[in-house]
Design a protein around this motif. Structure first.
Motif, PDB file in Angstrom:
ATOM      1  N   THR A   4      15.238  14.212  -6.074  1.00  0.00           N
ATOM      2  CA  THR A   4      15.779  14.496  -4.445  1.00  0.00           C
ATOM      3  C   THR A   4      14.906  13.441  -3.791  1.00  0.00           C
ATOM      4  N   LEU A   5      13.856  12.948  -3.824  1.00  0.00           N
ATOM      5  CA  LEU A   5      13.026  11.929  -3.165  1.00  0.00           C
ATOM      6  C   LEU A   5      13.996  10.537  -3.375  1.00  0.00           C
ATOM      7  N   ILE A   6      14.674  10.486  -4.716  1.00  0.00           N
ATOM      8  CA  ILE A   6      15.393   9.266  -4.870  1.00  0.00           C
ATOM      9  C   ILE A   6      16.461   9.304  -3.885  1.00  0.00           C
ATOM     10  N   PHE A   7      17.224  10.298  -4.130  1.00  0.00           N
ATOM     11  CA  PHE A   7      18.477  10.542  -3.307  1.00  0.00           C
ATOM     12  C   PHE A   7      18.063  10.418  -2.010  1.00  0.00           C
ATOM     13  N   VAL A   8      17.117  11.030  -1.372  1.00  0.00           N
ATOM     14  CA  VAL A   8      17.000  10.833   0.144  1.00  0.00           C
ATOM     15  C   VAL A   8      16.530   9.345   0.370  1.00  0.00           C
ATOM     16  N   TRP A   9      15.793   8.679  -0.353  1.00  0.00           N
ATOM     17  CA  TRP A   9      15.378   7.337  -0.181  1.00  0.00           C
ATOM     18  C   TRP A   9      16.904   6.418  -0.113  1.00  0.00           C
ATOM     19  N   LEU A  10      17.747   6.747  -1.028  1.00  0.00           N
ATOM     20  CA  LEU A  10      18.904   5.872  -0.944  1.00  0.00           C
ATOM     21  C   LEU A  10      19.507   6.307   0.523  1.00  0.00           C
ATOM     22  N   VAL A  11      20.038   7.418   0.600  1.00  0.00           N
ATOM     23  CA  VAL A  11      20.502   7.553   1.877  1.00  0.00           C
ATOM     24  C   VAL A  11      20.021   7.128   3.231  1.00  0.00           C
ATOM     25  N   ILE A  12      18.580   7.141   3.112  1.00  0.00           N
ATOM     26  CA  ILE A  12      17.951   6.454   4.428  1.00  0.00           C
ATOM     27  C   ILE A  12      18.271   5.013   4.259  1.00  0.00           C
ATOM     28  N   ALA A  65       9.746  -4.252   6.998  1.00  0.00           N
ATOM     29  CA  ALA A  65       9.727  -3.005   7.979  1.00  0.00           C
ATOM     30  C   ALA A  65      10.702  -2.105   7.699  1.00  0.00           C
ATOM     31  N   GLU A  66      11.847  -2.506   7.958  1.00  0.00           N
ATOM     32  CA  GLU A  66      13.234  -1.456   8.064  1.00  0.00           C
ATOM     33  C   GLU A  66      13.624  -1.103   6.429  1.00  0.00           C
ATOM     34  N   VAL A  67      13.289  -1.805   5.600  1.00  0.00           N
ATOM     35  CA  VAL A  67      13.707  -1.701   4.250  1.00  0.00           C
ATOM     36  C   VAL A  67      12.615  -0.979   3.310  1.00  0.00           C
ATOM     37  N   ILE A  68      11.330  -1.191   3.752  1.00  0.00           N
ATOM     38  CA  ILE A  68      10.345  -0.534   2.842  1.00  0.00           C
ATOM     39  C   ILE A  68       9.468   0.366   3.759  1.00  0.00           C
ATOM     40  N   VAL A  69       8.955  -0.213   4.685  1.00  0.00           N
ATOM     41  CA  VAL A  69       7.963   0.771   5.648  1.00  0.00           C
ATOM     42  C   VAL A  69       8.571   1.827   6.139  1.00  0.00           C
ATOM     43  N   ILE A  70       9.252   1.781   6.550  1.00  0.00           N
ATOM     44  CA  ILE A  70      10.009   2.801   7.676  1.00  0.00           C
ATOM     45  C   ILE A  70      10.564   4.108   6.467  1.00  0.00           C
ATOM     46  N   PRO A  71      11.408   3.715   5.777  1.00  0.00           N
ATOM     47  CA  PRO A  71      11.858   4.679   4.681  1.00  0.00           C
ATOM     48  C   PRO A  71      10.745   5.334   4.033  1.00  0.00           C
ATOM     49  N   ILE A  72       9.619   4.558   3.457  1.00  0.00           N
ATOM     50  CA  ILE A  72       8.496   5.424   2.677  1.00  0.00           C
ATOM     51  C   ILE A  72       7.968   6.287   3.807  1.00  0.00           C
ATOM     52  N   ILE A 109       0.876  -1.138  -0.053  1.00  0.00           N
ATOM     53  CA  ILE A 109       0.039  -0.301   0.007  1.00  0.00           C
ATOM     54  C   ILE A 109       1.119   1.222  -0.045  1.00  0.00           C
ATOM     55  N   LEU A 110       1.782   1.166   0.758  1.00  0.00           N
ATOM     56  CA  LEU A 110       2.871   2.401   1.092  1.00  0.00           C
ATOM     57  C   LEU A 110       3.463   2.723  -0.559  1.00  0.00           C
ATOM     58  N   ILE A 111       3.917   1.668  -1.088  1.00  0.00           N
ATOM     59  CA  ILE A 111       4.796   1.648  -2.315  1.00  0.00           C
ATOM     60  C   ILE A 111       3.833   2.077  -3.318  1.00  0.00           C
ATOM     61  N   ASN A 112       2.512   1.857  -3.321  1.00  0.00           N
ATOM     62  CA  ASN A 112       1.421   1.988  -4.430  1.00  0.00           C
ATOM     63  C   ASN A 112       1.250   3.634  -4.029  1.00  0.00           C
ATOM     64  N   SER A 113       1.481   4.130  -2.852  1.00  0.00           N
ATOM     65  CA  SER A 113       1.044   5.419  -2.536  1.00  0.00           C
ATOM     66  C   SER A 113       2.053   6.350  -2.631  1.00  0.00           C
ATOM     67  N   ILE A 114       3.316   5.965  -2.496  1.00  0.00           N
ATOM     68  CA  ILE A 114       4.436   6.859  -2.979  1.00  0.00           C
ATOM     69  C   ILE A 114       4.472   7.005  -4.501  1.00  0.00           C
ATOM     70  N   PHE A 115       4.202   5.983  -5.212  1.00  0.00           N
ATOM     71  CA  PHE A 115       4.279   6.099  -6.582  1.00  0.00           C
ATOM     72  C   PHE A 115       3.024   6.953  -7.453  1.00  0.00           C
ATOM     73  N   THR A 116       1.961   6.755  -6.888  1.00  0.00           N
ATOM     74  CA  THR A 116       0.694   7.431  -7.353  1.00  0.00           C
ATOM     75  C   THR A 116       0.411   8.774  -6.644  1.00  0.00           C
ATOM     76  N   TYR A 117       0.992   8.993  -5.492  1.00  0.00           N
ATOM     77  CA  TYR A 117       0.928  10.460  -5.177  1.00  0.00           C
ATOM     78  C   TYR A 117       1.493  11.453  -6.129  1.00  0.00           C
ATOM     79  N   LYS A 118       0.692  12.625  -6.081  1.00  0.00           N
ATOM     80  CA  LYS A 118       1.365  13.658  -6.677  1.00  0.00           C
ATOM     81  C   LYS A 118       2.371  14.523  -5.912  1.00  0.00           C
TER      82      LYS A 118
END
Lengths: 177, 177
Positions: free
Chosen positions: B49-57, B90-97, B33-42
């Protein structure tokens, strides 16, 4: 007990990391600039983050595939031990973009770089470097990992390049108006 | 309902694997649900920047977990494979998103007071995810104190803000934003 233990002894694997950082810096300084700074940063961060996440996911509760550096613990130098992946990924995308590799040549290119990766990884397991210490892992298992990660790296490069160009165009049009 | 059916239902619900599978299915669903939300959210934050922050997290959060779980043993993760998968999801998907959504929320033109209020809300949200994992016995605290969790989530949100600010500066210099 230490949160981030220092190396048991400062030996060849720590030097390998330091030399890799030096190689990366030299590549960035001396290779003709091909990508915008943001794309270069994203490529470097991507290669380090993906290596970190794959290593982390492979560390399961009941099986230890391999140790990186001196022990199974996460050492201070482990924070830097993903830097050696960065020059490799940078050169991989750099040559791909420079030679404008397309079609079936891309598969061949990925295969060649995967085999080079295997060769390089083998070198890091030898007493000369001792970066990886295999337990339940064989070098041949790494080949499919490279064959998955490298196309993902190329897709990632195309994706960020497209986002970069689109945003740049949109911004140029907006500022012209 | 016949007597036979009733027996089958009772047997199924008494199987010890049942609750674990429900937990696993629940967490995988939440992450999807979180992956879908982050992709579809405007998105308001620039995508690069989002990609960079995601990689750093991803890099720093998996490193943090290695330090806390493997080195310091402040958290003890369940040895059960399915629980372990939930922990990794949780650590690789839920929390970073969840952290990326913080950037999206504060990107809106709101006052500093509201931005701080959202920081508090997000720290509590991240703490809720952590508490949920503890209450489901995915991991347990050994020598950990609750106050440290608040400090850790605060530092991670700070890291998110700093990396966003630094990368936005680079994009602005390139004329991308």
């Amino acid at each position: 007990m230490s949160l981030l233990p220092l190396p048991k002894q400062f030996d060849q694997n720590e030097w390998f990391i330091i030399i890799s950082i030096g190689v990366l810096v030299l590549l960035l300084i001396f290779l003709p600039k091909r990508f915008p700074t943001s794309i270069t940063i994203l490529l470097i961060t991507f290669s380090m983050a993906i290596a970190r996440v794959v290593d982390h996911l492979l560390a399961g509760p009941s099986i230890n595939f391999y140790d990186v550096l001196d022990s199974g613990k996460y050492e201070l130098f482990d924070l830097l031990c993903y830097v050696p992946y960065a020059p490799f990924a940078y050169i991989f995308v750099y040559i791909y973009d420079h030679w404008k590799i397309k079609g079936l040549y891309t598969s061949f290119y990925i295969l060649v770089f995967s085999l080079m990766g295997i060769g390089f990884e083998w070198l890091t397991t030898t007493p000369l470097i001792e970066f990886f210490k295999y337990h339940n892992w064989k070098i041949v298992y790494s080949l499919p990992i490279y064959l998955v990660i490298q196309p993902i790296t190329l897709c990632f490069y195309h994706l960020i390049n497209k986002f970069h160009d689109d945003s740049l165009k949109k911004n140029t049009i907006a500022s012209a108006d | 309902m016949t007597g036979n059916n009733l027996v089958i239902i009772q047997k199924t619900s008494n199987t010890p694997k049942g609750p674990i599978m429900i937990k696993l299915a629940g967490f995988i669903s939440l992450s999807l649900i979180l992956i879908n939300s982050i992709f579809t959210y405007k998105k308001k934050t620039p995508i690069l920047t989002l990609i960079f922050v995601w990689l750093v997290i991803e890099f720093f959060f998996t490193s943090f977990i290695s330090v806390i779980v493997d080195n310091a043993e402040y958290w003890k993760v369940s040895k059960n494979t399915k629980d372990f998968i939930i922990f990794r999801v949780a650590e690789v998907i839920v929390i970073p998103i969840v952290m990326l959504f913080y950037l999206e929320v504060i990107h809106a033109k709101i006052s500093v007071k509201f931005k701080m209020m959202f920081a508090v809300i997000w720290i509590l949200l991240l703490f809720c995810v952590e508490s949920l994992l503890v209450s489901l016995d995915i991991f347990n605290y050994t020598k950990w104190q609750i106050g440290w969790s608040i400090a850790v989530w605060f530092l991670f949100l700070l890291l998110v803000l700093l990396t966003q600010s630094l990368f936005n500066k680079i994009l602005r210099r390139e004329g991308v934003i």
